[in-house]
Motif scaffolding. Structure first.
Motif, PDB file in Angstrom:
ATOM      1  N   GLN A  79      56.359  54.322 -11.102  1.00 31.00           N
ATOM      2  CA  GLN A  79      55.870  54.317  -9.723  1.00 31.00           C
ATOM      3  C   GLN A  79      55.971  55.719  -9.123  1.00 31.00           C
ATOM      4  OE1 GLN A  79      58.644  51.585  -7.888  1.00 31.00           O
ATOM      5  NE2 GLN A  79      57.328  49.812  -8.252  1.00 31.00           N
ATOM      6  N   PHE A  80      55.183  55.952  -8.100  1.00 30.08           N
ATOM      7  CA  PHE A  80      55.393  57.124  -7.277  1.00 30.08           C
ATOM      8  C   PHE A  80      55.295  56.701  -5.814  1.00 30.08           C
ATOM      9  CE2 PHE A  80      50.919  58.338  -6.290  1.00 30.08           C
ATOM     10  CZ  PHE A  80      50.236  57.609  -7.264  1.00 30.08           C
ATOM     11  N   THR A  81      56.071  57.374  -4.983  1.00 26.39           N
ATOM     12  CA  THR A  81      56.271  56.937  -3.606  1.00 26.39           C
ATOM     13  C   THR A  81      55.967  58.058  -2.622  1.00 26.39           C
ATOM     14  OG1 THR A  81      57.932  55.303  -4.236  1.00 26.39           O
ATOM     15  CG2 THR A  81      57.985  56.067  -1.957  1.00 26.39           C
ATOM     16  N   LEU A  82      55.300  57.666  -1.557  1.00 25.84           N
ATOM     17  CA  LEU A  82      55.024  58.557  -0.424  1.00 25.84           C
ATOM     18  C   LEU A  82      55.973  58.220   0.705  1.00 25.84           C
ATOM     19  CD1 LEU A  82      53.058  60.470   1.273  1.00 25.84           C
ATOM     20  CD2 LEU A  82      51.948  58.325   1.956  1.00 25.84           C
ATOM     21  N   LYS A  83      56.581  59.225   1.283  1.00 18.77           N
ATOM     22  CA  LYS A  83      57.357  59.051   2.503  1.00 18.77           C
ATOM     23  C   LYS A  83      56.775  59.965   3.571  1.00 18.77           C
ATOM     24  CE  LYS A  83      61.699  57.580   0.416  1.00 18.77           C
ATOM     25  NZ  LYS A  83      61.568  56.164   0.873  1.00 18.77           N
ATOM     26  N   LEU A  84      56.487  59.381   4.712  1.00 16.55           N
ATOM     27  CA  LEU A  84      55.956  60.123   5.848  1.00 16.55           C
ATOM     28  C   LEU A  84      56.904  59.911   7.021  1.00 16.55           C
ATOM     29  CD1 LEU A  84      53.549  61.805   6.941  1.00 16.55           C
ATOM     30  CD2 LEU A  84      52.518  59.643   7.670  1.00 16.55           C
ATOM     31  N   ARG A  85      57.524  60.974   7.468  1.00 17.93           N
ATOM     32  CA  ARG A  85      58.559  60.899   8.501  1.00 17.93           C
ATOM     33  C   ARG A  85      57.956  60.995   9.901  1.00 17.93           C
ATOM     34  NH1 ARG A  85      60.274  63.918   4.274  1.00 17.93           N
ATOM     35  NH2 ARG A  85      59.452  65.842   5.168  1.00 17.93           N
ATOM     36  N   SER A  86      58.703  60.511  10.843  1.00 12.99           N
ATOM     37  CA  SER A  86      58.360  60.663  12.266  1.00 12.99           C
ATOM     38  C   SER A  86      56.929  60.214  12.559  1.00 12.99           C
ATOM     39  CB  SER A  86      58.556  62.123  12.710  1.00 12.99           C
ATOM     40  OG  SER A  86      59.870  62.552  12.452  1.00 12.99           O
ATOM     41  N   VAL A  87      56.602  59.004  12.161  1.00 15.06           N
ATOM     42  CA  VAL A  87      55.223  58.530  12.318  1.00 15.06           C
ATOM     43  C   VAL A  87      54.881  58.301  13.787  1.00 15.06           C
ATOM     44  CG1 VAL A  87      55.165  57.512  10.019  1.00 15.06           C
ATOM     45  CG2 VAL A  87      55.845  56.101  11.978  1.00 15.06           C
ATOM     46  N   THR A  88      53.603  58.428  14.063  1.00 15.42           N
ATOM     47  CA  THR A  88      53.039  58.161  15.385  1.00 15.42           C
ATOM     48  C   THR A  88      51.865  57.203  15.201  1.00 15.42           C
ATOM     49  OG1 THR A  88      51.375  59.897  15.356  1.00 15.42           O
ATOM     50  CG2 THR A  88      53.596  60.554  16.014  1.00 15.42           C
ATOM     51  N   PRO A  89      51.323  56.681  16.304  1.00 14.65           N
ATOM     52  CA  PRO A  89      50.142  55.811  16.161  1.00 14.65           C
ATOM     53  C   PRO A  89      48.987  56.493  15.437  1.00 14.65           C
ATOM     54  CG  PRO A  89      51.133  55.503  18.308  1.00 14.65           C
ATOM     55  CD  PRO A  89      51.872  56.642  17.667  1.00 14.65           C
ATOM     56  N   GLY A  90      48.949  57.811  15.452  1.00 14.80           N
ATOM     57  CA  GLY A  90      47.914  58.543  14.738  1.00 14.80           C
ATOM     58  C   GLY A  90      48.021  58.449  13.226  1.00 14.80           C
ATOM     59  N   ASP A  91      49.139  57.943  12.735  1.00 17.04           N
ATOM     60  CA  ASP A  91      49.317  57.750  11.287  1.00 17.04           C
ATOM     61  C   ASP A  91      48.846  56.383  10.812  1.00 17.04           C
ATOM     62  OD1 ASP A  91      52.309  59.586  11.758  1.00 17.04           O
ATOM     63  OD2 ASP A  91      50.547  60.299  10.660  1.00 17.04           O
ATOM     64  N   LYS A  92      48.317  55.605  11.729  1.00 12.59           N
ATOM     65  CA  LYS A  92      47.729  54.333  11.327  1.00 12.59           C
ATOM     66  C   LYS A  92      46.544  54.600  10.413  1.00 12.59           C
ATOM     67  CE  LYS A  92      45.206  50.317  13.089  1.00 12.59           C
ATOM     68  NZ  LYS A  92      44.732  49.608  14.296  1.00 12.59           N
ATOM     69  N   ALA A  93      46.550  53.963   9.246  1.00 12.56           N
ATOM     70  CA  ALA A  93      45.499  54.232   8.267  1.00 12.56           C
ATOM     71  C   ALA A  93      45.626  53.264   7.107  1.00 12.56           C
ATOM     72  CB  ALA A  93      45.619  55.666   7.738  1.00 12.56           C
ATOM     73  N   VAL A  94      44.606  53.290   6.261  1.00 17.13           N
ATOM     74  CA  VAL A  94      44.725  52.677   4.947  1.00 17.13           C
ATOM     75  C   VAL A  94      45.185  53.785   4.002  1.00 17.13           C
ATOM     76  CG1 VAL A  94      43.570  51.485   3.071  1.00 17.13           C
ATOM     77  CG2 VAL A  94      42.924  51.005   5.449  1.00 17.13           C
ATOM     78  N   TYR A  95      46.259  53.527   3.289  1.00 15.93           N
ATOM     79  CA  TYR A  95      46.851  54.510   2.386  1.00 15.93           C
ATOM     80  C   TYR A  95      46.492  54.141   0.947  1.00 15.93           C
ATOM     81  CZ  TYR A  95      49.401  56.510   6.266  1.00 15.93           C
ATOM     82  OH  TYR A  95      49.720  57.144   7.444  1.00 15.93           O
ATOM     83  N   TYR A  96      45.947  55.138   0.254  1.00 12.89           N
ATOM     84  CA  TYR A  96      45.521  54.948  -1.128  1.00 12.89           C
ATOM     85  C   TYR A  96      46.307  55.864  -2.058  1.00 12.89           C
ATOM     86  CZ  TYR A  96      41.246  52.956   0.934  1.00 12.89           C
ATOM     87  OH  TYR A  96      40.344  52.206   1.646  1.00 12.89           O
ATOM     88  N   CYS A  97      46.586  55.356  -3.246  1.00  9.65           N
ATOM     89  CA  CYS A  97      47.068  56.225  -4.311  1.00  9.65           C
ATOM     90  C   CYS A  97      45.947  56.378  -5.328  1.00  9.65           C
ATOM     91  CB  CYS A  97      48.340  55.684  -4.951  1.00  9.65           C
ATOM     92  SG  CYS A  97      48.240  54.047  -5.712  1.00  9.65           S
ATOM     93  N   ALA A  98      45.966  57.496  -6.004  1.00 15.68           N
ATOM     94  CA  ALA A  98      44.879  57.772  -6.945  1.00 15.68           C
ATOM     95  C   ALA A  98      45.356  58.735  -8.026  1.00 15.68           C
ATOM     96  CB  ALA A  98      43.683  58.375  -6.211  1.00 15.68           C
ATOM     97  N   LYS A  99      44.720  58.643  -9.157  1.00 17.05           N
ATOM     98  CA  LYS A  99      44.942  59.611 -10.233  1.00 17.05           C
ATOM     99  C   LYS A  99      43.997  60.785  -9.986  1.00 17.05           C
ATOM    100  CE  LYS A  99      44.688  59.994 -15.282  1.00 17.05           C
ATOM    101  NZ  LYS A  99      43.309  60.522 -15.418  1.00 17.05           N
ATOM    102  N   ASP A 100      44.569  61.961 -10.008  1.00 18.18           N
ATOM    103  CA  ASP A 100      43.879  63.164  -9.526  1.00 18.18           C
ATOM    104  C   ASP A 100      43.496  64.061 -10.693  1.00 18.18           C
ATOM    105  OD1 ASP A 100      44.873  65.609  -6.956  1.00 18.18           O
ATOM    106  OD2 ASP A 100      43.086  65.425  -8.212  1.00 18.18           O
ATOM    107  N   LEU A 101      42.191  64.269 -10.869  1.00 20.91           N
ATOM    108  CA  LEU A 101      41.729  65.160 -11.927  1.00 20.91           C
ATOM    109  C   LEU A 101      41.626  66.606 -11.459  1.00 20.91           C
ATOM    110  CD1 LEU A 101      38.892  63.010 -13.557  1.00 20.91           C
ATOM    111  CD2 LEU A 101      41.237  63.317 -14.353  1.00 20.91           C
ATOM    112  N   GLY A 102      41.815  66.823 -10.194  1.00 22.32           N
ATOM    113  CA  GLY A 102      41.695  68.160  -9.631  1.00 22.32           C
ATOM    114  C   GLY A 102      40.398  68.347  -8.876  1.00 22.32           C
ATOM    115  N   TRP A 103      39.319  67.832  -9.440  1.00 20.29           N
ATOM    116  CA  TRP A 103      38.023  67.951  -8.760  1.00 20.29           C
ATOM    117  C   TRP A 103      37.507  66.592  -8.279  1.00 20.29           C
ATOM    118  CZ3 TRP A 103      38.956  68.323 -13.929  1.00 20.29           C
ATOM    119  CH2 TRP A 103      38.325  67.414 -14.766  1.00 20.29           C
TER     120      TRP A 103
END
Length: 118
Positions: A79-103
């Motif tokens: 697994q890999f985990t995202l932590k986002l500190r001090s959230v505000t209502p502006g951080d409301k979103a759909v969060y996606y993980c993805a495998k990154d090829l660079g381009w």
């Protein structure tokens, strides 16, 4: 076939830390030279790349989020985990993980919706 699955809290209170996890199946997160990214999409806005972590634990973050973001690997759970500190209502979103090829991103999770509200 590689599969990614996000899991998150759904609702986070302002000023708290958001934690979202991506579970990878069908392949190892430590396979060289794999990179794993977090991307989010706020309502009515475009996709925003947040940061990535490389198979060897190196990280890179979006400059606009760098002060609040951390990404880590858990090799025991693949697994890999995202932590986002001090959230505000502006951080409301759909969060996606993805495998990154660079381009481009070649594998995506289905996304997890996060609302920030008291």
């Amino acid at each position: 076939q590689l599969q990614l699955q996000e899991s998150g809290p759904g609702l986070v209170k302002p000023s708290q830390t958001l934690s979202v996890t991506c579970t990878v199946s069908g392949g190892s997160i430590t396979t060289s030279p794999t990179t794993w990214s977090w991307i989010r999409q706020p309502p009515g806005k475009e996709l925003e790349w947040m940061g990535h972590i490389v198979y060897d634990d190196r990280t890179r973050y979006s400059p606009s989020l760098k002060s609040r973001t951390s990404i880590s690997l858990d090799t025991s759970k693949n697994q890999f985990t995202l932590k986002l500190r001090s959230v505000t209502p502006g951080d409301k979103a759909v969060y996606y993980c993805a495998k990154d090829l660079g381009w481009r991103f070649d594998y995506w999770g289905q996304g997890t919706r996060v609302t920030v509200s008291s």
